[in-house]
Scaffold this active site. Structure first.
Site, PDB file in Angstrom:
ATOM      1  N   ARG A   1       1.203  -1.200  -0.171  1.00 27.91           N
ATOM      2  CA  ARG A   1       0.087   0.432  -0.351  1.00 27.91           C
ATOM      3  C   ARG A   1       0.693   1.317   0.000  1.00 27.91           C
ATOM      4  O   ARG A   1       0.949   2.167  -0.759  1.00 27.91           O
ATOM      5  CB  ARG A   1      -0.828  -0.049   1.508  1.00 27.91           C
ATOM      6  CG  ARG A   1      -1.508  -1.101   1.305  1.00 27.91           C
ATOM      7  CD  ARG A   1      -3.493  -0.693   0.811  1.00 27.91           C
ATOM      8  NE  ARG A   1      -4.403  -2.158   0.647  1.00 27.91           N
ATOM      9  CZ  ARG A   1      -5.133  -2.650   1.138  1.00 27.91           C
ATOM     10  NH1 ARG A   1      -4.764  -2.071   2.869  1.00 27.91           N
ATOM     11  NH2 ARG A   1      -5.061  -4.051   1.596  1.00 27.91           N
TER      12      ARG A   1
ATOM     13  N   GLU B   1     -13.926 -15.693   9.437  1.00 28.57           N
ATOM     14  CA  GLU B   1     -13.875 -15.027   7.908  1.00 28.57           C
ATOM     15  C   GLU B   1     -13.613 -16.681   6.907  1.00 28.57           C
ATOM     16  O   GLU B   1     -12.705 -16.654   6.532  1.00 28.57           O
ATOM     17  CB  GLU B   1     -12.850 -14.230   7.693  1.00 28.57           C
ATOM     18  CG  GLU B   1     -12.510 -13.133   6.266  1.00 28.57           C
ATOM     19  CD  GLU B   1     -11.704 -12.534   6.481  1.00 28.57           C
ATOM     20  OE1 GLU B   1     -11.766 -12.039   5.262  1.00 28.57           O
ATOM     21  OE2 GLU B   1     -11.321 -12.059   7.566  1.00 28.57           O
TER      22      GLU B   1
ATOM     23  N   LYS C   1     -18.214 -13.185   9.110  1.00 36.03           N
ATOM     24  CA  LYS C   1     -17.789 -12.197   7.895  1.00 36.03           C
ATOM     25  C   LYS C   1     -17.573 -12.206   6.461  1.00 36.03           C
ATOM     26  O   LYS C   1     -16.331 -13.622   6.155  1.00 36.03           O
ATOM     27  CB  LYS C   1     -16.220 -11.472   8.297  1.00 36.03           C
ATOM     28  CG  LYS C   1     -15.751 -10.383   7.353  1.00 36.03           C
ATOM     29  CD  LYS C   1     -14.588 -10.135   7.124  1.00 36.03           C
ATOM     30  CE  LYS C   1     -13.810  -8.880   6.658  1.00 36.03           C
ATOM     31  NZ  LYS C   1     -12.332  -7.984   6.895  1.00 36.03           N
TER      32      LYS C   1
ATOM     33  N   SER D   1     -14.999  -6.919   1.646  1.00 36.86           N
ATOM     34  CA  SER D   1     -14.692  -6.478  -0.181  1.00 36.86           C
ATOM     35  C   SER D   1     -14.760  -7.614  -0.813  1.00 36.86           C
ATOM     36  O   SER D   1     -14.908  -7.263  -1.920  1.00 36.86           O
ATOM     37  CB  SER D   1     -14.100  -4.785  -0.051  1.00 36.86           C
ATOM     38  OG  SER D   1     -12.884  -4.377   0.071  1.00 36.86           O
ATOM     39  N   GLY D   2     -12.921  -8.168  -0.527  1.00 41.21           N
ATOM     40  CA  GLY D   2     -12.653  -8.722  -1.720  1.00 41.21           C
ATOM     41  C   GLY D   2     -12.314  -8.855  -3.327  1.00 41.21           C
ATOM     42  O   GLY D   2     -12.328  -9.171  -4.073  1.00 41.21           O
ATOM     43  N   GLY D   3     -11.516  -7.463  -3.585  1.00 44.60           N
ATOM     44  CA  GLY D   3     -11.374  -7.152  -5.094  1.00 44.60           C
ATOM     45  C   GLY D   3     -12.240  -6.474  -4.977  1.00 44.60           C
ATOM     46  O   GLY D   3     -11.888  -5.841  -6.058  1.00 44.60           O
TER      47      GLY D   3
ATOM     48  N   SER E   1     -17.333  -5.167   6.542  1.00 43.67           N
ATOM     49  CA  SER E   1     -15.835  -4.779   7.138  1.00 43.67           C
ATOM     50  C   SER E   1     -14.934  -4.990   6.389  1.00 43.67           C
ATOM     51  O   SER E   1     -13.947  -5.654   5.765  1.00 43.67           O
ATOM     52  CB  SER E   1     -15.454  -6.230   8.301  1.00 43.67           C
ATOM     53  OG  SER E   1     -14.699  -6.463   8.689  1.00 43.67           O
TER      54      SER E   1
ATOM     55  N   ARG F   1      -9.346  -2.231   2.245  1.00 41.59           N
ATOM     56  CA  ARG F   1      -8.617  -1.241   1.391  1.00 41.59           C
ATOM     57  C   ARG F   1      -9.914  -0.707   0.415  1.00 41.59           C
ATOM     58  O   ARG F   1      -9.679   0.875   0.514  1.00 41.59           O
ATOM     59  CB  ARG F   1      -8.281  -2.089   0.121  1.00 41.59           C
ATOM     60  CG  ARG F   1      -7.889  -1.632  -1.038  1.00 41.59           C
ATOM     61  CD  ARG F   1      -7.854  -2.426  -2.453  1.00 41.59           C
ATOM     62  NE  ARG F   1      -9.032  -3.477  -2.057  1.00 41.59           N
ATOM     63  CZ  ARG F   1     -10.025  -2.159  -2.570  1.00 41.59           C
ATOM     64  NH1 ARG F   1     -10.410  -0.955  -3.002  1.00 41.59           N
ATOM     65  NH2 ARG F   1     -11.907  -3.097  -3.328  1.00 41.59           N
TER      66      ARG F   1
END
Length: 343
Positions: A32, A177, A222, A264-266, A292, A295
């Site tokens: 990042r 998760e 999650k 959000s998973g991409g 949750s 990014r």
């Protein structure tokens, strides 16, 4: 009197609020920082997290809890205030990532198993002493035409259940998760395949949670949203994603679970928000459903901040904007017009 697991779980999923995943590993935070040409050091990581946690309006109004990395839960702000106290002072709940990451699973090509169970009970006791009231463990489930295998699904579900039981024994709410990867082995799977796999994975996870006597009223799920693979070329609407995702939950998630907080998973920032809002527009949901995000909450903020002290306010404004938009999505009130108007 200390809060019960159920009290903490309910606080994590109140309307207009969600969980900030600020638990990036050292390797992830370096990637990042590379995008803003900033060297990742103990101090720069501290400064970045301090910028987020001291964004008072964003934190107070829209962040119910913060998932921390081991380094971060032990750090203090520049003025000596523990970062955990900054979170608590904003009315948010400190949490901690406790898994040790996914490694290749022996005998299962293309699949992984998450490590970190050894000594977890002692680590959880220490983290509770440092202020953590909830924890997170991620299982990464690869998807293709033939994956996941039953063996890898079961092994990861069993590890999630053992982790959750250990958390509850220490008075810590487990976030469970199981992520069916959007960018799986081939990433060409369609939304129908994602729906089938996600439903089966959640079925096995809850079977193991019950088998290991985890109290389902004192945990948070999650999951991933039901979306096509990143390279599938399939275009679907937010409404279809919402309908398929909720159908999976009705088939696999007990109504005793206090809440669901999506990863959000991409997905892009706005995609994740739009899909969350579409899900919350569906009537009669038995669970509070929130976010949750890592990014998807931080990408704009880190670019606006750029690693410079003079840009802290700009970074906090960008963070507030995404928090506000996702807050609207938790009650199904986000729109593209509101996104553009507030930008």
């Amino acid at each position: 009197m200390s809060e019960s697991l159920q009290d903490i779980a309910r606080r994590l999923v109140v309307p207009h609020k969600g969980i900030l995943a600020a638990d990036e590993s050292s390797g992830t935070i370096k990637k990042r920082f590379d995008t803003i040409n900033l060297t990742s050091t103990v101090e720069s990581r501290r400064d970045y997290r301090e910028m987020l946690f001291s964004a008072k309006k964003a934190m107070h109004d829209h962040i119910s809890g913060v998932i921390l990395f081991d380094e971060t839960i032990r750090q203090s702000a520049k003025d000596g205030t523990p970062l955990v106290k900054l979170i608590e002072d904003a009315g948010s709940i400190p949490g901690i990532k406790v898994d040790a990451g996914a490694i290749p699973m022996v005998g299962f090509p293309g699949e992984t198993i998450t490590e970190g169970l050894d000594g977890l009970g002692k680590r959880l006791a220490e983290y509770r002493g440092l202020g953590a009231r909830f924890a997170k463990w991620r299982a990464a489930i690869a998807i293709s035409k033939v994956l996941p295998t039953a063996g890898a699904t079961y092994a990861n579900a069993h590890a999630l259940a053992r982790y959750a039981a250990l958390c509850q024994s220490e008075g810590i709410v487990p976030i469970v998760e199981p992520e069916v990867l959007m960018d799986g082995v081939e990433a060409t799977h369609d939304i129908e395949r994602c729906q089938a796999v996600t439903q089966e994975v959640l079925r096995v996870v809850f079977e193991e949670l019950v088998r290991l006597r985890v109290d389902l009223t004192g945990m948070i799920l999650k999951p991933n949203m039901v979306v096509p693979g990143k390279d599938s070329g399939q275009v679907v609407s937010a409404q279809e994603i919402a309908e398929r995702t909720v159908a999976v939950f009705h088939a696999s998630v007990p109504t005793t679970v206090p809440g669901i907080a999506f990863l959000s998973g991409g997905q892009s920032d706005e995609e994740a928000t739009a899909n969350l809002s579409a899900i919350n527009q569906i009537k009669g949901l038995p669970w509070p459903i929130t976010f949750s995000f890592g990014r998807a909450l931080q990408a704009a903020a880190i670019q606006a901040w750029g690693g410079k002290a003079e840009n802290v306010a700009a970074g906090q404004r960008a963070f507030l904007h995404r928090c506000e938009m996702n807050g609207l999505a938790t009650v199904g009130e986000w729109t593209d017009a509101k996104e553009k108007q507030a930008a």
